[in-house]
Design a protein around this motif. Structure first.
Motif, PDB file in Angstrom:
ATOM      1  N   MET A 131      -3.353   6.345   5.449  1.00  0.00           N
ATOM      2  CA  MET A 131      -4.352   5.580   4.706  1.00  0.00           C
ATOM      3  C   MET A 131      -5.741   6.216   4.826  1.00  0.00           C
ATOM      4  O   MET A 131      -6.501   6.252   3.867  1.00  0.00           O
ATOM      5  CB  MET A 131      -4.377   4.120   5.171  1.00  0.00           C
ATOM      6  N   GLU A 132      -6.066   6.748   6.008  1.00  0.00           N
ATOM      7  CA  GLU A 132      -7.338   7.454   6.166  1.00  0.00           C
ATOM      8  C   GLU A 132      -7.356   8.697   5.278  1.00  0.00           C
ATOM      9  O   GLU A 132      -8.357   8.999   4.622  1.00  0.00           O
ATOM     10  CB  GLU A 132      -7.566   7.853   7.620  1.00  0.00           C
ATOM     11  N   SER A 133      -6.240   9.392   5.228  1.00  0.00           N
ATOM     12  CA  SER A 133      -6.123  10.565   4.367  1.00  0.00           C
ATOM     13  C   SER A 133      -6.314  10.178   2.902  1.00  0.00           C
ATOM     14  O   SER A 133      -6.991  10.884   2.146  1.00  0.00           O
ATOM     15  CB  SER A 133      -4.757  11.212   4.568  1.00  0.00           C
ATOM     16  N   GLN A 149       1.177   6.398  12.063  1.00  0.00           N
ATOM     17  CA  GLN A 149       1.372   7.234  10.881  1.00  0.00           C
ATOM     18  C   GLN A 149       0.760   6.584   9.643  1.00  0.00           C
ATOM     19  O   GLN A 149       0.122   7.250   8.829  1.00  0.00           O
ATOM     20  CB  GLN A 149       2.867   7.480  10.642  1.00  0.00           C
ATOM     21  N   TYR A 150       0.959   5.271   9.517  1.00  0.00           N
ATOM     22  CA  TYR A 150       0.399   4.532   8.381  1.00  0.00           C
ATOM     23  C   TYR A 150      -1.124   4.649   8.373  1.00  0.00           C
ATOM     24  O   TYR A 150      -1.727   4.904   7.325  1.00  0.00           O
ATOM     25  CB  TYR A 150       0.827   3.067   8.440  1.00  0.00           C
ATOM     26  N   GLU A 151      -1.748   4.485   9.524  1.00  0.00           N
ATOM     27  CA  GLU A 151      -3.208   4.555   9.600  1.00  0.00           C
ATOM     28  C   GLU A 151      -3.719   5.942   9.236  1.00  0.00           C
ATOM     29  O   GLU A 151      -4.714   6.076   8.523  1.00  0.00           O
ATOM     30  CB  GLU A 151      -3.687   4.136  10.984  1.00  0.00           C
ATOM     31  N   VAL A 152      -3.024   6.968   9.691  1.00  0.00           N
ATOM     32  CA  VAL A 152      -3.423   8.340   9.346  1.00  0.00           C
ATOM     33  C   VAL A 152      -3.268   8.571   7.848  1.00  0.00           C
ATOM     34  O   VAL A 152      -4.143   9.158   7.199  1.00  0.00           O
ATOM     35  CB  VAL A 152      -2.604   9.371  10.148  1.00  0.00           C
ATOM     36  N   ASN A 200       0.825  -1.212   0.000  1.00  0.00           N
ATOM     37  CA  ASN A 200       0.000   0.000   0.000  1.00  0.00           C
ATOM     38  C   ASN A 200       0.857   1.259   0.000  1.00  0.00           C
ATOM     39  O   ASN A 200       0.516   2.250  -0.643  1.00  0.00           O
ATOM     40  CB  ASN A 200      -0.936   0.014   1.206  1.00  0.00           C
ATOM     41  N   GLU A 246      -8.039   7.603   1.772  1.00  0.00           N
ATOM     42  CA  GLU A 246      -9.449   7.286   1.566  1.00  0.00           C
ATOM     43  C   GLU A 246     -10.286   8.549   1.427  1.00  0.00           C
ATOM     44  O   GLU A 246     -11.178   8.624   0.571  1.00  0.00           O
ATOM     45  CB  GLU A 246      -9.977   6.433   2.724  1.00  0.00           C
ATOM     46  N   LEU A 247      -9.991   9.552   2.237  1.00  0.00           N
ATOM     47  CA  LEU A 247     -10.722  10.818   2.146  1.00  0.00           C
ATOM     48  C   LEU A 247     -10.420  11.528   0.825  1.00  0.00           C
ATOM     49  O   LEU A 247     -11.312  12.118   0.208  1.00  0.00           O
ATOM     50  CB  LEU A 247     -10.384  11.715   3.334  1.00  0.00           C
ATOM     51  N   LYS A 248      -9.185  11.450   0.395  1.00  0.00           N
ATOM     52  CA  LYS A 248      -8.799  12.049  -0.883  1.00  0.00           C
ATOM     53  C   LYS A 248      -9.548  11.365  -2.030  1.00  0.00           C
ATOM     54  O   LYS A 248     -10.036  12.035  -2.952  1.00  0.00           O
ATOM     55  CB  LYS A 248      -7.289  11.901  -1.062  1.00  0.00           C
TER      56      LYS A 248
END
Length: 106
Positions: free
Chosen positions: A29-31, A24-27, A4, A33-35
């Motif tokens: 990846m959430e970013s 950091q990875y989770e943030v 990923n 998804e939002l993008k």
């Protein structure tokens, strides 16, 4: 996780992946998804606008004419620009005195 990072996050080396924490990875990846959601919204908005711009109104028994004859009727760039500038002026004036107070306190 590494796949990923390379595929979606623009990483180019394993060193970058190794330095990344789980949080950091989770943030990131959430970013991502939002993008992607924002991009999806943009695409759907564009599809809707494509539909709206082709709208026609009836002018007779078997006749119709476009609702928007000119692009400016559909989207008035100058008016929208004026709205944005007006909002920026309001935001700037709202906090203009705070800077002076902060400078006095230093």
């Amino acid at each position: 996780m590494a796949v990923n990072c390379f595929r979606y996050l623009g990483f180019t080396s394993f060193d970058q992946v190794d330095q990344l924490t789980i949080a950091q990875y989770e943030v990131m990846m959430e970013s991502l998804e939002l993008k992607m959601l924002d991009q999806n919204l943009h695409e759907h908005r564009q599809a809707f606008l494509n539909f709206v711009v082709r709208a026609e109104k009836k002018t007779g028994k078997n006749r119709s004419k476009p609702v928007y004859k000119k692009f400016q009727q559909f989207f008035d760039y100058d008016a929208e620009l004026a709205k944005v500038k007006q909002r920026r002026k309001k935001k700037q004036s709202r906090f203009s005195g705070i800077g002076k107070l902060l400078k006095k306190g230093e």
